[in-house]
Design a protein around this motif. Structure first.
Motif, short mmCIF file in Angstrom:
data_model
loop_
_atom_site.label_atom_id
_atom_site.label_comp_id
_atom_site.label_asym_id
_atom_site.label_seq_id
_atom_site.Cartn_x
_atom_site.Cartn_y
_atom_site.Cartn_z
N VAL A 74 0.97 -1.12 -0.01
CA VAL A 74 -0.07 0.12 -0.16
C VAL A 74 0.89 1.16 0.01
N ILE A 75 2.05 1.24 0.79
CA ILE A 75 2.95 2.11 0.87
C ILE A 75 3.56 2.76 -0.31
N LYS A 76 3.88 1.50 -0.91
CA LYS A 76 4.46 1.77 -2.57
C LYS A 76 3.75 2.54 -3.32
N SER A 77 2.36 2.45 -3.09
CA SER A 77 1.28 2.97 -4.05
C SER A 77 0.98 4.51 -3.39
N MET A 78 1.24 4.82 -2.35
CA MET A 78 1.34 5.81 -1.79
C MET A 78 2.40 6.81 -2.27
N TYR A 79 3.81 6.21 -2.18
CA TYR A 79 4.74 6.97 -2.74
C TYR A 79 4.37 7.43 -4.14
N ASP A 80 4.04 6.41 -4.94
CA ASP A 80 3.72 6.60 -6.61
C ASP A 80 2.74 7.65 -6.72
N PHE A 81 1.32 7.69 -5.70
CA PHE A 81 0.49 8.55 -5.83
C PHE A 81 1.00 10.03 -5.69
N HIS A 82 1.87 10.15 -4.68
CA HIS A 82 2.32 11.41 -4.38
C HIS A 82 3.65 11.82 -5.05
N ASN A 83 4.34 10.80 -6.10
CA ASN A 83 5.15 11.05 -7.04
C ASN A 83 6.60 11.49 -6.25
N VAL A 84 6.72 10.76 -5.00
CA VAL A 84 8.01 10.90 -4.21
C VAL A 84 8.70 9.41 -4.74
N GLU A 85 9.93 9.73 -4.84
CA GLU A 85 10.92 8.63 -4.97
C GLU A 85 11.26 8.04 -3.82
N ILE A 86 11.09 6.61 -3.98
CA ILE A 86 11.38 5.78 -2.88
C ILE A 86 12.95 5.49 -2.89
N PRO A 87 13.75 5.75 -1.61
CA PRO A 87 15.29 5.90 -1.48
C PRO A 87 15.47 4.27 -1.59
N LYS A 88 16.98 3.94 -2.06
CA LYS A 88 17.45 2.59 -2.45
C LYS A 88 17.12 1.96 -1.04
N ASP A 89 17.30 2.31 0.02
CA ASP A 89 17.67 1.75 1.36
C ASP A 89 16.18 1.20 1.84
N ILE A 90 15.27 2.08 1.77
CA ILE A 90 13.88 1.95 1.98
C ILE A 90 12.97 0.92 1.24
N ALA A 91 13.54 1.14 -0.30
CA ALA A 91 12.87 0.39 -1.16
C ALA A 91 13.32 -1.27 -0.74
N GLY A 92 14.60 -1.49 -0.27
CA GLY A 92 14.87 -2.69 0.11
C GLY A 92 14.19 -3.36 1.24
N ILE A 93 13.95 -2.50 2.33
CA ILE A 93 13.17 -3.12 3.59
C ILE A 93 12.00 -3.26 3.17
N MET A 94 11.20 -2.51 2.30
CA MET A 94 9.94 -2.62 1.98
C MET A 94 9.68 -3.98 1.22
N LEU A 95 10.68 -4.27 0.18
CA LEU A 95 10.75 -5.36 -0.61
C LEU A 95 10.76 -6.37 0.53
N CYS A 96 11.68 -6.69 1.48
CA CYS A 96 11.89 -7.62 2.29
C CYS A 96 10.37 -7.57 3.27
N ALA A 97 9.63 -6.59 3.62
CA ALA A 97 8.49 -6.98 4.40
C ALA A 97 7.47 -7.53 3.58
N ILE A 98 7.44 -7.21 2.24
CA ILE A 98 6.47 -8.01 1.32
C ILE A 98 6.80 -9.53 1.44
N LEU A 99 8.11 -9.59 0.98
CA LEU A 99 8.48 -11.30 0.93
C LEU A 99 8.03 -12.06 2.35
N SER A 100 8.37 -11.24 3.26
CA SER A 100 7.92 -11.80 4.60
C SER A 100 6.40 -11.93 4.84
N ASP A 101 5.58 -10.96 4.58
CA ASP A 101 4.16 -11.04 4.96
C ASP A 101 3.52 -12.09 3.78
N THR A 102 3.91 -12.21 2.48
CA THR A 102 3.47 -13.08 1.52
C THR A 102 4.24 -14.43 1.47
#
Ligand code: MG
Ligand code: MG
Ligand code: MG
Length: 306
Positions: free
Chosen positions: A119-147
């Motif tokens: 959901v937060i990935k879509s929020m970044y996209d909605f607001h046109n804000v770039e996701i920093p590399k390190d935060i993209a990494g931990i978000m990726l891990c969270a999705i891999l963990s939850d799914t």
């Protein structure tokens, strides 16, 4: 006054990483906001933050008088005990609607996807804000963990698509491998006190007026848990008594075999047969194909308790 964003009690990787990510996004949108968490990092979350060099949020357990965003939950049982004295500005979540209420309008993003970070990935996209590399990494891990590396019944195409984008941003070429590295860390139980294992991914629910606790341990091979299983069985009986609970269930999930052995401490074990069509034996039941507490366990139990 600065705003705090936090996930549920016994924080998992999504609760920690979605708080960090939402704080980053909101900061870039001009808010004075910081991530927090209601308890210590699990070994899995620690591995994830260290891998991408991201600082852990502060542990905060009292939120009275604070402006707050909730992530990854909207159930009072999983919120801080003094949440009623906080001012909820918003909720970002992917669970069933809980019993949190607000006295003012709020910003609400609750989507039926596999992870709050999707959901937060879509929020970044909605607001046109770039996701920093390190935060993209931990978000990726969270999705891999939850799914559970896309194997869980909760996983949607939106989660897979979000991961593709996040992996590219984080410079990760093999998401499968990253997921397995993470679940190997999650599987390690040696030297961990039994109660800590029971509570590692544990949530209390209210079902038809009865207090029901459901914990989950996800491992790459159930045999890893053989030597602690008897102690786990004993400890959930103790936990049930301590909290005047009707039941405590502990799911031992084998992410490769794709099923869970449920350990049962209950005033009425017949709810398990009602919920899953499987009769428990020695206070245990193998639930084939069951990997998701949210989608395959909680709804069935709620029906059985009704
Ligand atoms: Mg969670
Ligand atoms: Mg989550
Ligand atoms: Mg989980």
């Amino acid at each position: 006054m600065s705003i705090l964003v936090f996930g549920h009690k016994n924080p998992d990787t999504d609760s920690v990483c979605s708080a960090i990510a939402l704080a980053d996004l909101k900061k870039k949108l001009g808010q004075d906001i910081a991530p927090a968490m209601q308890g210590d990092l699990t070994p899995e979350s620690k591995f994830v933050l260290e891998k991408f060099n991201v600082a852990a949020p502060a542990v905060v357990t009292s939120y009275a008088g604070k402006d707050v965003f909730l992530v990854d939950h909207s159930d009072l049982a999983q919120s801080p005990d003094d949440l009623a004295e906080a001012n909820i500005l918003g909720i970002v979540d992917h669970h069933k609607m809980g019993d949190v209420t607000t006295s003012q309008p709020l910003e609400c993003w609750i989507w039926p996807v596999g992870c709050t970070c999707t959901v937060i990935k879509s929020m970044y996209d909605f607001h046109n804000v770039e996701i920093p590399k390190d935060i993209a990494g931990i978000m990726l891990c969270a999705i891999l963990s939850d799914t559970v590396i896309f194997k869980s019944a909760t996983c949607t195409d939106a989660d897979k698509k979000a991961c593709e984008g996040l992996a590219a941003l984080a410079g990760i070429t093999d998401t499968q491998e990253l997921g397995m590295d993470m679940f190997k860390v999650k599987s390690a139980v040696d030297g961990t006190p039994v109660r800590e294992l029971v509570l590692r991914d544990y949530k209390d629910f209210e079902m038809n007026g009865k207090k029901v606790g459901i914990g989950q341990l996800e491992v790459v091979d159930l045999a890893i848990l053989d030597k602690v299983k008897a102690d786990l069985e004993k400890d959930i009986v103790a936990l049930k008594e301590e909290g005047a609970r009707h039941s405590v269930f502990l799911l031992l999930t084998d992410i490769i075999k794709e099923g869970s052995e449920m350990l049962i401490a209950s005033d009425d074990e017949s709810v398990i047969e009602k919920a899953f069509g499987v009769a428990p034996k020695d206070s245990k039941a193998w639930l084939d194909g069951v990997m998701s507490r949210k989608k395959q366990v909680v709804p069935n139990l709620e029906k059985a308790f009704a």
